[in-house]
Structure formats: structure tokens, C-alpha cells
Design a protein around this motif. Structure first.
Motif, PDB file in Angstrom:
ATOM      1  N   PRO A  68      -2.557   2.724 -14.928  1.00 57.11           N
ATOM      2  CA  PRO A  68      -2.108   1.446 -15.497  1.00 57.11           C
ATOM      3  C   PRO A  68      -2.276   0.312 -14.486  1.00 57.11           C
ATOM      4  O   PRO A  68      -1.939   0.454 -13.315  1.00 57.11           O
ATOM      5  CB  PRO A  68      -0.625   1.681 -15.796  1.00 57.11           C
ATOM      6  N   MET A  69      -2.809  -0.810 -14.944  1.00 57.43           N
ATOM      7  CA  MET A  69      -3.085  -1.932 -14.054  1.00 57.43           C
ATOM      8  C   MET A  69      -2.556  -3.219 -14.659  1.00 57.43           C
ATOM      9  O   MET A  69      -2.620  -3.414 -15.871  1.00 57.43           O
ATOM     10  CB  MET A  69      -4.594  -2.037 -13.831  1.00 57.43           C
ATOM     11  N   ALA A  70      -2.037  -4.076 -13.797  1.00 54.99           N
ATOM     12  CA  ALA A  70      -1.596  -5.406 -14.210  1.00 54.99           C
ATOM     13  C   ALA A  70      -2.503  -6.436 -13.546  1.00 54.99           C
ATOM     14  O   ALA A  70      -2.938  -6.246 -12.414  1.00 54.99           O
ATOM     15  CB  ALA A  70      -0.153  -5.644 -13.806  1.00 54.99           C
ATOM     16  N   VAL A  71      -2.766  -7.506 -14.253  1.00 53.69           N
ATOM     17  CA  VAL A  71      -3.592  -8.585 -13.731  1.00 53.69           C
ATOM     18  C   VAL A  71      -2.806  -9.878 -13.858  1.00 53.69           C
ATOM     19  O   VAL A  71      -2.279 -10.194 -14.920  1.00 53.69           O
ATOM     20  CB  VAL A  71      -4.924  -8.703 -14.508  1.00 53.69           C
ATOM     21  N   ALA A  72      -2.715 -10.630 -12.759  1.00 47.74           N
ATOM     22  CA  ALA A  72      -2.102 -11.959 -12.779  1.00 47.74           C
ATOM     23  C   ALA A  72      -3.160 -12.940 -12.302  1.00 47.74           C
ATOM     24  O   ALA A  72      -3.684 -12.801 -11.199  1.00 47.74           O
ATOM     25  CB  ALA A  72      -0.875 -12.007 -11.876  1.00 47.74           C
ATOM     26  N   VAL A  73      -3.492 -13.885 -13.145  1.00 48.35           N
ATOM     27  CA  VAL A  73      -4.499 -14.876 -12.790  1.00 48.35           C
ATOM     28  C   VAL A  73      -3.902 -16.268 -12.858  1.00 48.35           C
ATOM     29  O   VAL A  73      -3.036 -16.550 -13.675  1.00 48.35           O
ATOM     30  CB  VAL A  73      -5.744 -14.794 -13.707  1.00 48.35           C
ATOM     31  N   SER A  74      -4.383 -17.111 -11.975  1.00 50.00           N
ATOM     32  CA  SER A  74      -3.963 -18.503 -11.976  1.00 50.00           C
ATOM     33  C   SER A  74      -4.952 -19.291 -12.812  1.00 50.00           C
ATOM     34  O   SER A  74      -6.161 -19.218 -12.591  1.00 50.00           O
ATOM     35  CB  SER A  74      -3.949 -19.036 -10.542  1.00 50.00           C
ATOM     36  N   LEU A  75      -4.444 -20.029 -13.767  1.00 49.93           N
ATOM     37  CA  LEU A  75      -5.320 -20.817 -14.629  1.00 49.93           C
ATOM     38  C   LEU A  75      -5.882 -22.044 -13.921  1.00 49.93           C
ATOM     39  O   LEU A  75      -6.769 -22.709 -14.452  1.00 49.93           O
ATOM     40  CB  LEU A  75      -4.565 -21.234 -15.890  1.00 49.93           C
ATOM     41  N   THR A  76      -5.379 -22.346 -12.703  1.00 48.54           N
ATOM     42  CA  THR A  76      -5.869 -23.524 -12.002  1.00 48.54           C
ATOM     43  C   THR A  76      -7.208 -23.275 -11.326  1.00 48.54           C
ATOM     44  O   THR A  76      -7.962 -24.201 -11.123  1.00 48.54           O
ATOM     45  CB  THR A  76      -4.870 -24.005 -10.934  1.00 48.54           C
ATOM     46  N   THR A  95      -1.296 -11.470 -17.186  1.00 52.64           N
ATOM     47  CA  THR A  95      -0.472 -12.665 -17.092  1.00 52.64           C
ATOM     48  C   THR A  95      -1.322 -13.835 -16.610  1.00 52.64           C
ATOM     49  O   THR A  95      -2.022 -13.718 -15.607  1.00 52.64           O
ATOM     50  CB  THR A  95       0.694 -12.448 -16.103  1.00 52.64           C
ATOM     51  N   GLU A  96      -1.247 -14.924 -17.321  1.00 53.06           N
ATOM     52  CA  GLU A  96      -1.939 -16.148 -16.928  1.00 53.06           C
ATOM     53  C   GLU A  96      -0.888 -17.148 -16.473  1.00 53.06           C
ATOM     54  O   GLU A  96      -0.052 -17.583 -17.266  1.00 53.06           O
ATOM     55  CB  GLU A  96      -2.770 -16.675 -18.100  1.00 53.06           C
ATOM     56  N   LEU A  97      -0.918 -17.483 -15.193  1.00 51.90           N
ATOM     57  CA  LEU A  97       0.077 -18.382 -14.601  1.00 51.90           C
ATOM     58  C   LEU A  97      -0.477 -19.805 -14.543  1.00 51.90           C
ATOM     59  O   LEU A  97      -1.603 -20.014 -14.105  1.00 51.90           O
ATOM     60  CB  LEU A  97       0.451 -17.898 -13.206  1.00 51.90           C
ATOM     61  N   ALA A  98       0.320 -20.756 -14.989  1.00 48.92           N
ATOM     62  CA  ALA A  98      -0.101 -22.154 -15.037  1.00 48.92           C
ATOM     63  C   ALA A  98      -0.143 -22.796 -13.653  1.00 48.92           C
ATOM     64  O   ALA A  98      -0.837 -23.786 -13.451  1.00 48.92           O
ATOM     65  CB  ALA A  98       0.829 -22.954 -15.947  1.00 48.92           C
ATOM     66  N   ARG A  99       0.600 -22.235 -12.705  1.00 48.01           N
ATOM     67  CA  ARG A  99       0.647 -22.808 -11.353  1.00 48.01           C
ATOM     68  C   ARG A  99       0.095 -21.808 -10.363  1.00 48.01           C
ATOM     69  O   ARG A  99       0.009 -20.639 -10.622  1.00 48.01           O
ATOM     70  CB  ARG A  99       2.082 -23.159 -10.994  1.00 48.01           C
ATOM     71  N   GLY A 100      -0.228 -22.318  -9.185  1.00 49.20           N
ATOM     72  CA  GLY A 100      -0.749 -21.453  -8.128  1.00 49.20           C
ATOM     73  C   GLY A 100      -2.251 -21.525  -8.067  1.00 49.20           C
ATOM     74  O   GLY A 100      -2.896 -22.214  -8.848  1.00 49.20           O
ATOM     75  N   GLY A 101      -2.792 -20.795  -7.129  1.00 46.44           N
ATOM     76  CA  GLY A 101      -4.233 -20.813  -6.932  1.00 46.44           C
ATOM     77  C   GLY A 101      -4.686 -19.525  -6.276  1.00 46.44           C
ATOM     78  O   GLY A 101      -4.141 -18.461  -6.546  1.00 46.44           O
ATOM     79  N   HIS A 102      -5.644 -19.630  -5.387  1.00 44.30           N
ATOM     80  CA  HIS A 102      -6.217 -18.458  -4.733  1.00 44.30           C
ATOM     81  C   HIS A 102      -5.172 -17.693  -3.926  1.00 44.30           C
ATOM     82  O   HIS A 102      -5.188 -16.470  -3.890  1.00 44.30           O
ATOM     83  CB  HIS A 102      -7.375 -18.889  -3.826  1.00 44.30           C
ATOM     84  N   PHE A 103      -4.258 -18.397  -3.289  1.00 44.57           N
ATOM     85  CA  PHE A 103      -3.197 -17.768  -2.502  1.00 44.57           C
ATOM     86  C   PHE A 103      -1.917 -17.716  -3.334  1.00 44.57           C
ATOM     87  O   PHE A 103      -0.888 -18.260  -2.955  1.00 44.57           O
ATOM     88  CB  PHE A 103      -2.982 -18.535  -1.191  1.00 44.57           C
ATOM     89  N   LEU A 104      -1.983 -17.061  -4.455  1.00 50.92           N
ATOM     90  CA  LEU A 104      -0.904 -17.031  -5.432  1.00 50.92           C
ATOM     91  C   LEU A 104       0.420 -16.561  -4.828  1.00 50.92           C
ATOM     92  O   LEU A 104       1.473 -17.133  -5.095  1.00 50.92           O
ATOM     93  CB  LEU A 104      -1.309 -16.135  -6.598  1.00 50.92           C
TER      94      LEU A 104
END
Length: 124
Positions: A68-76, A95-104
Motif C-alpha cells: 500500500p502506498m500513499a502519495v502527497a503532491v503539492s498543487l503549486t 492527497t493534493e495539497l494546495a500549499r507547499g512545494g518541493h520541500f513539502l
């Protein structure tokens, strides 16, 4: 007798929520780059990419993952193709996060920690 140095780890949320905005992202990039340079680990870190790119077996078809794998990506700024990720891996949380970037983890540590807690809590 060798004694390991004591290492202190602190979680610090940067003032800027997006690397495209503000000096906080510049400071993080400079600190990260300096850390790699001064510790002599920038070459070995880059070598990982060289080896992976030049390994013919890296491009060979593989069976779909079962862990099982989870993925969290920053939409920025993150670019992730969900269709391809789900084809090759057993994605159970996206999960798509509205804030953050490469260094989440440094930019939005609370959001990432909450997402990790929810993911691992769902595995039981």
C-alpha cells in the motif's frame, strides 16, 4: 571508544507556504545545497540519478507493486501523473495539497504529518 555526536532534530515551518513566494524558499534551498556541499554528499547524491538513468533494467516492465502506498503532491509545483502511478503501484491514498512545494515537509509540516497519520491509521 567512539561516541556518536548528539543530533538535535527540530521541525520548523517556514514563513512562505510556496517556494515561488518569499525568501524562505531561498534560505531552504541554500541550506540544503550547503549541507550537501560541505558534507561532501552532493556527488554521491547526483550519482544516484546517473546510475538510474543509465541502467537498462530501470526501463524494463515490472509487475505492479502490492505494498500500500500513499502519495502527497503539492498543487503549486509538483507534477505527478496519477494514472501512471496507479498503473505501477498499489495507491491507496492520493492527497493534493494546495500549499507547499518541493520541500513539502519543511514548508507545510503539519499538513504532511496529518496526511501521514491518516494513511498509516487506515492500514490497520
Amino acid at each position: 571508544m567512539f561516541s556518536a555526536p548528539r543530533i538535535e532534530v527540530r521541525v520548523v515551518q517556514l514563513a512562505s507556504a510556496s517556494p515561488a513566494v518569499g525568501a524562505a524558499s531561498d534560505e531552504l534551498a541554500q541550506a540544503s545545497g550547503s549541507n550537501s556541499w560541505f558534507t561532501g554528499t552532493s556527488g554521491p547524491s547526483a550519482n544516484l540519478y546517473h546510475e538510474a538513468f543509465n541502467d537498462p533494467s530501470a526501463w524494463a516492465p515490472r509487475p505492479r507493486g502490492t505494498v500500500p502506498m500513499a502519495v502527497a503532491v503539492s498543487l503549486t509545483q509538483d507534477v505527478a501523473v496519477r494514472r501512471l502511478a496507479e498503473r505501477d503501484h498499489h495507491i491507496v491514498r492520493w492527497t493534493e495539497l494546495a500549499r507547499g512545494g518541493h520541500f513539502l515537509a519543511a514548508e507545510t509540516p503539519t499538513a504532511l504529518a496529518d496526511d501521514l497519520r491518516e494513511f498509516f491509521g487506515s492500514l490497520s
